[in-house]
Design a protein around this motif. Sequence first.
Motif, PDB file in Angstrom:
ATOM      1  N   ALA A   1       0.818  -1.213   0.000  1.00 47.07           N
ATOM      2  CA  ALA A   1       0.000   0.000   0.000  1.00 47.07           C
ATOM      3  C   ALA A   1       0.855   1.267   0.000  1.00 47.07           C
ATOM      4  O   ALA A   1       0.431   2.304  -0.524  1.00 47.07           O
ATOM      5  N   GLY A   2       2.063   1.182   0.539  1.00 48.14           N
ATOM      6  CA  GLY A   2       2.918   2.356   0.662  1.00 48.14           C
ATOM      7  C   GLY A   2       3.842   2.609  -0.517  1.00 48.14           C
ATOM      8  O   GLY A   2       4.594   3.581  -0.501  1.00 48.14           O
ATOM      9  N   THR A   3       3.795   1.787  -1.534  1.00 51.95           N
ATOM     10  CA  THR A   3       4.675   2.010  -2.686  1.00 51.95           C
ATOM     11  C   THR A   3       4.151   3.152  -3.539  1.00 51.95           C
ATOM     12  O   THR A   3       2.949   3.393  -3.628  1.00 51.95           O
ATOM     13  N   ALA A   4       5.068   3.845  -4.166  1.00 52.66           N
ATOM     14  CA  ALA A   4       4.705   4.996  -4.995  1.00 52.66           C
ATOM     15  C   ALA A   4       3.973   4.537  -6.258  1.00 52.66           C
ATOM     16  O   ALA A   4       4.340   3.516  -6.849  1.00 52.66           O
ATOM     17  N   PRO A   5       2.950   5.281  -6.669  1.00 44.58           N
ATOM     18  CA  PRO A   5       2.258   4.939  -7.922  1.00 44.58           C
ATOM     19  C   PRO A   5       3.250   4.906  -9.084  1.00 44.58           C
ATOM     20  O   PRO A   5       4.114   5.769  -9.206  1.00 44.58           O
ATOM     21  N   GLY A   6       3.155   3.878  -9.904  1.00 44.43           N
ATOM     22  CA  GLY A   6       4.035   3.736 -11.055  1.00 44.43           C
ATOM     23  C   GLY A   6       5.373   3.083 -10.758  1.00 44.43           C
ATOM     24  O   GLY A   6       6.194   2.905 -11.655  1.00 44.43           O
ATOM     25  N   ALA A   7       5.626   2.728  -9.497  1.00 41.71           N
ATOM     26  CA  ALA A   7       6.903   2.100  -9.137  1.00 41.71           C
ATOM     27  C   ALA A   7       7.067   0.769  -9.869  1.00 41.71           C
ATOM     28  O   ALA A   7       6.095   0.056 -10.114  1.00 41.71           O
ATOM     29  N   LYS A   8       8.294   0.445 -10.216  1.00 42.69           N
ATOM     30  CA  LYS A   8       8.580  -0.836 -10.862  1.00 42.69           C
ATOM     31  C   LYS A   8       8.554  -1.940  -9.812  1.00 42.69           C
ATOM     32  O   LYS A   8       8.999  -1.744  -8.693  1.00 42.69           O
ATOM     33  N   LEU A   9       8.053  -3.118 -10.216  1.00 40.68           N
ATOM     34  CA  LEU A   9       7.962  -4.258  -9.304  1.00 40.68           C
ATOM     35  C   LEU A   9       8.508  -5.499  -9.990  1.00 40.68           C
ATOM     36  O   LEU A   9       8.203  -5.763 -11.153  1.00 40.68           O
ATOM     37  N   VAL A  10       9.299  -6.248  -9.252  1.00 41.81           N
ATOM     38  CA  VAL A  10       9.728  -7.580  -9.694  1.00 41.81           C
ATOM     39  C   VAL A  10       9.341  -8.555  -8.593  1.00 41.81           C
ATOM     40  O   VAL A  10       9.728  -8.380  -7.437  1.00 41.81           O
ATOM     41  N   VAL A  11       8.550  -9.554  -8.944  1.00 47.14           N
ATOM     42  CA  VAL A  11       8.146 -10.593  -8.012  1.00 47.14           C
ATOM     43  C   VAL A  11       8.929 -11.847  -8.372  1.00 47.14           C
ATOM     44  O   VAL A  11       8.831 -12.349  -9.489  1.00 47.14           O
ATOM     45  N   VAL A  12       9.727 -12.344  -7.434  1.00 52.32           N
ATOM     46  CA  VAL A  12      10.494 -13.572  -7.646  1.00 52.32           C
ATOM     47  C   VAL A  12       9.750 -14.693  -6.930  1.00 52.32           C
ATOM     48  O   VAL A  12       9.713 -14.748  -5.707  1.00 52.32           O
ATOM     49  N   GLU A  13       9.150 -15.554  -7.717  1.00 49.58           N
ATOM     50  CA  GLU A  13       8.358 -16.678  -7.206  1.00 49.58           C
ATOM     51  C   GLU A  13       9.249 -17.919  -7.255  1.00 49.58           C
ATOM     52  O   GLU A  13       9.712 -18.302  -8.314  1.00 49.58           O
ATOM     53  N   VAL A  14       9.505 -18.519  -6.101  1.00 49.55           N
ATOM     54  CA  VAL A  14      10.451 -19.636  -6.026  1.00 49.55           C
ATOM     55  C   VAL A  14       9.734 -20.918  -5.622  1.00 49.55           C
ATOM     56  O   VAL A  14       9.186 -21.011  -4.522  1.00 49.55           O
ATOM     57  N   GLY A  15       9.712 -21.898  -6.524  1.00 52.06           N
ATOM     58  CA  GLY A  15       9.225 -23.234  -6.198  1.00 52.06           C
ATOM     59  C   GLY A  15       7.723 -23.386  -6.063  1.00 52.06           C
ATOM     60  O   GLY A  15       7.256 -24.416  -5.590  1.00 52.06           O
ATOM     61  N   ALA A  16       6.941 -22.397  -6.478  1.00 51.78           N
ATOM     62  CA  ALA A  16       5.484 -22.507  -6.370  1.00 51.78           C
ATOM     63  C   ALA A  16       4.967 -23.348  -7.534  1.00 51.78           C
ATOM     64  O   ALA A  16       5.172 -23.008  -8.693  1.00 51.78           O
ATOM     65  N   GLY A  17       4.289 -24.424  -7.209  1.00 49.47           N
ATOM     66  CA  GLY A  17       3.792 -25.331  -8.235  1.00 49.47           C
ATOM     67  C   GLY A  17       2.342 -25.094  -8.582  1.00 49.47           C
ATOM     68  O   GLY A  17       1.729 -24.102  -8.182  1.00 49.47           O
ATOM     69  N   THR A  18       1.772 -26.037  -9.321  1.00 44.23           N
ATOM     70  CA  THR A  18       0.391 -25.901  -9.786  1.00 44.23           C
ATOM     71  C   THR A  18      -0.592 -26.758  -9.000  1.00 44.23           C
ATOM     72  O   THR A  18      -1.793 -26.552  -9.080  1.00 44.23           O
ATOM     73  N   LYS A  19      -0.112 -27.716  -8.231  1.00 44.44           N
ATOM     74  CA  LYS A  19      -1.021 -28.593  -7.479  1.00 44.44           C
ATOM     75  C   LYS A  19      -1.704 -27.845  -6.334  1.00 44.44           C
ATOM     76  O   LYS A  19      -2.891 -27.976  -6.110  1.00 44.44           O
ATOM     77  N   VAL A  20      -0.935 -27.087  -5.573  1.00 38.87           N
ATOM     78  CA  VAL A  20      -1.469 -26.177  -4.553  1.00 38.87           C
ATOM     79  C   VAL A  20      -0.992 -24.796  -4.996  1.00 38.87           C
ATOM     80  O   VAL A  20       0.136 -24.410  -4.730  1.00 38.87           O
ATOM     81  N   ASP A  21      -1.859 -24.078  -5.679  1.00 39.26           N
ATOM     82  CA  ASP A  21      -1.415 -22.875  -6.387  1.00 39.26           C
ATOM     83  C   ASP A  21      -1.672 -21.566  -5.640  1.00 39.26           C
ATOM     84  O   ASP A  21      -1.761 -20.505  -6.245  1.00 39.26           O
ATOM     85  N   THR A  22      -1.736 -21.614  -4.329  1.00 38.62           N
ATOM     86  CA  THR A  22      -1.991 -20.404  -3.535  1.00 38.62           C
ATOM     87  C   THR A  22      -0.918 -19.343  -3.778  1.00 38.62           C
ATOM     88  O   THR A  22      -1.231 -18.180  -4.058  1.00 38.62           O
ATOM     89  N   ILE A  23       0.336 -19.725  -3.674  1.00 37.50           N
ATOM     90  CA  ILE A  23       1.442 -18.773  -3.841  1.00 37.50           C
ATOM     91  C   ILE A  23       1.499 -18.289  -5.287  1.00 37.50           C
ATOM     92  O   ILE A  23       1.626 -17.092  -5.553  1.00 37.50           O
ATOM     93  N   ARG A  24       1.412 -19.226  -6.210  1.00 35.92           N
ATOM     94  CA  ARG A  24       1.471 -18.891  -7.640  1.00 35.92           C
ATOM     95  C   ARG A  24       0.351 -17.896  -7.990  1.00 35.92           C
ATOM     96  O   ARG A  24       0.582 -16.892  -8.653  1.00 35.92           O
ATOM     97  N   GLY A  25      -0.853 -18.186  -7.540  1.00 34.42           N
ATOM     98  CA  GLY A  25      -1.977 -17.298  -7.821  1.00 34.42           C
ATOM     99  C   GLY A  25      -1.784 -15.921  -7.217  1.00 34.42           C
ATOM    100  O   GLY A  25      -2.092 -14.895  -7.841  1.00 34.42           O
ATOM    101  N   HIS A  26      -1.260 -15.873  -5.993  1.00 38.60           N
ATOM    102  CA  HIS A  26      -1.026 -14.580  -5.339  1.00 38.60           C
ATOM    103  C   HIS A  26       0.001 -13.762  -6.122  1.00 38.60           C
ATOM    104  O   HIS A  26      -0.195 -12.558  -6.352  1.00 38.60           O
ATOM    105  N   CYS A  27       1.088 -14.402  -6.523  1.00 36.93           N
ATOM    106  CA  CYS A  27       2.132 -13.689  -7.275  1.00 36.93           C
ATOM    107  C   CYS A  27       1.583 -13.159  -8.598  1.00 36.93           C
ATOM    108  O   CYS A  27       1.862 -12.017  -8.983  1.00 36.93           O
ATOM    109  N   GLU A  28       0.811 -13.974  -9.303  1.00 32.20           N
ATOM    110  CA  GLU A  28       0.230 -13.544 -10.576  1.00 32.20           C
ATOM    111  C   GLU A  28      -0.720 -12.366 -10.381  1.00 32.20           C
ATOM    112  O   GLU A  28      -0.688 -11.397 -11.148  1.00 32.20           O
ATOM    113  N   ARG A  29      -1.574 -12.416  -9.352  1.00 27.96           N
ATOM    114  CA  ARG A  29      -2.505 -11.313  -9.099  1.00 27.96           C
ATOM    115  C   ARG A  29      -1.758 -10.030  -8.724  1.00 27.96           C
ATOM    116  O   ARG A  29      -2.126  -8.937  -9.162  1.00 27.96           O
ATOM    117  N   LEU A  30      -0.701 -10.162  -7.919  1.00 24.26           N
ATOM    118  CA  LEU A  30       0.070  -8.986  -7.526  1.00 24.26           C
ATOM    119  C   LEU A  30       0.661  -8.303  -8.752  1.00 24.26           C
ATOM    120  O   LEU A  30       0.555  -7.085  -8.914  1.00 24.26           O
TER     121      LEU A  30
END
Length: 163
Positions: free
Chosen positions: A77-106
């Motif tokens: 919430a505190g990041t500046a509008p337009g700031a660049k973001l890199v999300v590094v998703e490590v080891g999140a698979g497709t069987k339990v996709d909670t982390i993967r889904g969160h990273c994609e939505r972010l």
Amino acid sequence: WEMHGTLTHMQTGDGIEPTLPAMYERLVFEEDDQGRPQAADGCKLPTARPNVKMFDDKNFDEARSDDQKERYEAWVAGTAPGAKLVVVEVGAGTKVDTIRGHCERLVDDWNGPATLVRINLDESDVSKFLLKHRRKHVSAIAVGKKALEALRLIDAKIKALAV
């Protein structure tokens, strides 16, 4: 944040202990008649388990995870509008996709340029993500390597750019 907890912290009925060695510090030892250490009378090690949320886990102590989530959400919430973001998703698979889904939505919801770096030896494909998320400033990189190897390569690339 560690939304499913972590193996590095233990939880007991009376709260989360920071580490397994800290739990053993609770033990009080005395010497037996031959000078060998033994647990003092009435001193018991509490029943413990890793602070990891399993399926339908009603005993998971969420306090640590909830604190991390609050700090994470405040950071987002505190990041500046337009700031660049890199999300590094490590080891999140497709069987339990909670982390993967969160990273994609972010990445998809970000208010500026955003890149998803998916590190997964067996499931690193990002083509479906890119097809679904055709926003102008969204990109994704698939890294089909083991986590530590991939992170070391990324670190080396960043250090080379900084020179």
